[in-house]
Design a protein around this motif. Sequence first.
Motif, PDB file in Angstrom:
ATOM      1  N   ASP A 178      25.715  38.684  47.110  1.00  0.00           N
ATOM      2  CA  ASP A 178      26.714  39.357  46.269  1.00  0.00           C
ATOM      3  C   ASP A 178      27.786  38.373  45.810  1.00  0.00           C
ATOM      4  OD1 ASP A 178      25.439  41.777  46.516  1.00  0.00           O
ATOM      5  OD2 ASP A 178      26.710  42.506  48.156  1.00  0.00           O
ATOM      6  N   ARG A 179      28.205  37.505  46.729  1.00  0.00           N
ATOM      7  CA  ARG A 179      29.224  36.506  46.397  1.00  0.00           C
ATOM      8  C   ARG A 179      28.702  35.546  45.332  1.00  0.00           C
ATOM      9  NH1 ARG A 179      34.161  34.567  45.360  1.00  0.00           N
ATOM     10  NH2 ARG A 179      34.402  32.387  45.993  1.00  0.00           N
ATOM     11  N   SER A 228      28.521  37.182  41.952  1.00  0.00           N
ATOM     12  CA  SER A 228      29.836  37.300  41.312  1.00  0.00           C
ATOM     13  C   SER A 228      30.279  35.996  40.668  1.00  0.00           C
ATOM     14  CB  SER A 228      30.884  37.762  42.338  1.00  0.00           C
ATOM     15  OG  SER A 228      31.178  36.726  43.267  1.00  0.00           O
TER      16      SER A 228
END
Length: 261
Positions: free
Chosen positions: A41-42, A45
């Motif tokens: 997810d990081r 992003s």
Amino acid sequence: MYAMERQQLIERELREVGRVSVVDLARRFDVTTETVRRDLDRLESLGSLRRVHGGAVDAGRASTAESPLTERRERHGDAKRAIAAAAVSLLGPDFRGSVFLDAGTTPAAVAALLPEALVAGVGAVEVVTHSLEAAHVLSGDDRLSLTTIGGRVRGVTAAAVGAHTVRTIGQLRPDIAFVGTNGLSAGFGLSTPDPDEAAVKAAIIQSARRVVLVADAAKFGEELLVRFAQLDEIDVLVTDATPPADLADALADADVEVRVA
């Protein structure tokens, strides 16, 4: 290991392989799958990757992306050779008949091993291909007969494509075809980025009495622009790793035999 270190390693693997699996990364880093998902997810992003079911792919990858033949030839070389050896063994030492070889680096690996596997006698096996690479590998080998199919040649795959190629293949009935793919998924089936390549692959599958799909595990879960076959249109999948659960179930439902090299 710190999160930043894991994420750097994930980015490196994506550059080299193009796809990562949550389960595989969790096992490799000895962390939970939830931790890996947070890492992904990081990175998503930050624009480093694109999340897909069960993992992630390189952000630059798209349904029409296609690597050059020279680059794909080097990728997963050991896996492709193992797959080729297992695929050729399906013929048996006394095989007589006709073989169609699709374009692609894994079918080309099959072509490289094919002559040694054929001991039924000179002229006992007829090989047909639209792949310039496979034809180059097999040309001049007197242990088999070789027929090439012409058409417009796509440089990225060194394969003949187009209406003439499809029409010619439609007039054949090979005993067995070894077919490659860019993507293999439970929901979408077999897919490739280019419509002309897809039309040729579909023609091969429709013409052959038995279809053997040769595909390494990096193709699992991939869905490219054009579907050229459903799972129930192939007879055997030869690969280098056990397919993930959803794909394994779909293959079983389609009555596809799976052989892991």
